[in-house]
Design an enzyme around this catalytic site. Sequence first.
Site, PDB file in Angstrom:
ATOM      1  N   LYS A  29       4.836  97.538  27.611  1.00 46.07           N
ATOM      2  CA  LYS A  29       5.282  98.481  27.329  1.00 46.07           C
ATOM      3  C   LYS A  29       5.518  99.406  28.553  1.00 46.07           C
ATOM      4  O   LYS A  29       4.633  99.443  29.713  1.00 46.07           O
ATOM      5  CB  LYS A  29       4.232  99.441  26.372  1.00 46.07           C
ATOM      6  N   SER A  79       4.191 104.999  20.047  1.00 47.85           N
ATOM      7  CA  SER A  79       5.061 104.935  21.094  1.00 47.85           C
ATOM      8  C   SER A  79       5.169 103.642  21.725  1.00 47.85           C
ATOM      9  O   SER A  79       6.065 103.571  22.632  1.00 47.85           O
ATOM     10  CB  SER A  79       4.384 105.937  22.460  1.00 47.85           C
ATOM     11  N   SER A  81      -0.119 103.835  17.822  1.00 49.94           N
ATOM     12  CA  SER A  81       1.086 103.505  18.906  1.00 49.94           C
ATOM     13  C   SER A  81       1.572 101.975  18.898  1.00 49.94           C
ATOM     14  O   SER A  81       2.609 101.495  19.205  1.00 49.94           O
ATOM     15  CB  SER A  81       0.886 104.144  20.000  1.00 49.94           C
TER      16      SER A  81
END
Length: 499
Positions: free
Chosen positions: A98, A173, A197
């Site tokens: 990420k 996210s 997330s």
Amino acid sequence: QSGRHMTASRPPDWSKAVKPPHKSRPWGPEAVKCIDVIQAYIQRIKEVNPFINAVVKDRFEEALQEAQQVDRLLSEGVGDEDFLQEKFPFLGVPFTVKEAFALHGMPNSSGLVSRRNLICTSDAIVVSRLKQAGAIPLGVTNCSELCMWYESSNKVYGRTNNPYDLQRIVGGSSGGEGCVLAAACSVIGVGSDIGGSIRMPAFFNGVFGHKPTTGVVPNDGQFPNARGVRIDFLCTGPMCRYAEDLKPMLRVMAGPGVEKLKLDEKVALEKIKFYCMEHDGGSVFVSPVDKEILQAQRKVVEYLEAQLGVQVQHVSIRRMKYSFQIWSAMMSSKGSDGQETQMFIDLLGDHGKPVWPSWELLKWFLGMSSHTFPAIALGLTEKLMKLSPAAMAKLVNMGQSLRTEMEDLLGANGLLLYPSHPIVAPKHHFPLGMPFNFAYTAIFNVLGLPVTQCPLGLSTEGLPLGIQVVAGPFNDHLTLALAQYLEKAFGGWVCPGKT
């Protein structure tokens, strides 16, 4: 199938999924070389990334060099298989990260325009540990602006599209990470989770994602990092296509802290106490649970009862109805040290020039803002809708009572089955109309419980279904064991296009 053959109108051939290299022996005349595996994944990314926009910055040249080093190591016969398995459990395995995490030589903007030129000179702790275990990073993946929204879209990299339906969201996210795994562009990935997330993208993209017990896996090296009370809610964890990779990933990422998680304990699922909740009790802030999600959960219950001979007890926990309010209040409360929670508008300005949400909203209407609408809206909400101290205290106390109730229910040998989200992956922008649906995952962050999101096949529309498996603190080994069991029973990850 290389990138040069791509056109905007031609759909990608999703069926060319590459088998992970650690499923076979890492050496010998019949083995696939590491360089071949890395090249295959690079080609895969080049083929499908123009459609999904998941990998936002690659390090392909460095990855190929590192693959050659792995092949040299193996050709030199350094140690036997047991030695290599112990020292380098992920030797030659490609992984992605990420973008909110620091990866040397890669950007670390978290979708914030003011940080778009920032390049990392070091690695986040979990990234470093995976690299030391032999894994090879291919690049970084997209996220929502400042990791505080459940659609992965920002003004730096644009929007990521779901590989099962490009008109659908990937979640957030860690949405780029869930997407890249589902599209078979990576084997394992690093995500973070403060309101779901990891688990929402894992659900929307039909892969596995684990939010560990709070405080075990280090969060160091990501932006934004948690401060104050949020330190107790933010979790870094593994995401992957195959359930069997969750435990070794968690072992590496946790480092010395892994001893708290009892990962070596054998789990007898027939002796587990199973509980089930089909919805949160009817909160007015979230969507009703989809019929197909309920059906998938009921199939799990029926299967467990038939195959394990257990009785799955349906429970109704009243306070779960207030999941969003509890999460919101606890996220805004003071820590035990009295430290104030960091304001979102301070993060938007990256601790520099203050950001005025109302001014940014006007600029957004004129197409001049460098921020996304969800980020601006969150800033406005934070500024205009503060709870009174009495209301805040009441909700925090409710959260603490819910934590005690849940821990008492689950004990050391209990698992709760609960929907990962009330609806399957919605179309782009839908979250703006139902912004609080993430409460189904968020509540477990403030409760500090370990949770694994497990895929359960596809809906009639070809979109992933799934379920959350929740355990008591430090009983991650229970959720991981059930994840592997459900993968064998329901098929786990389904390659997009294979319906």
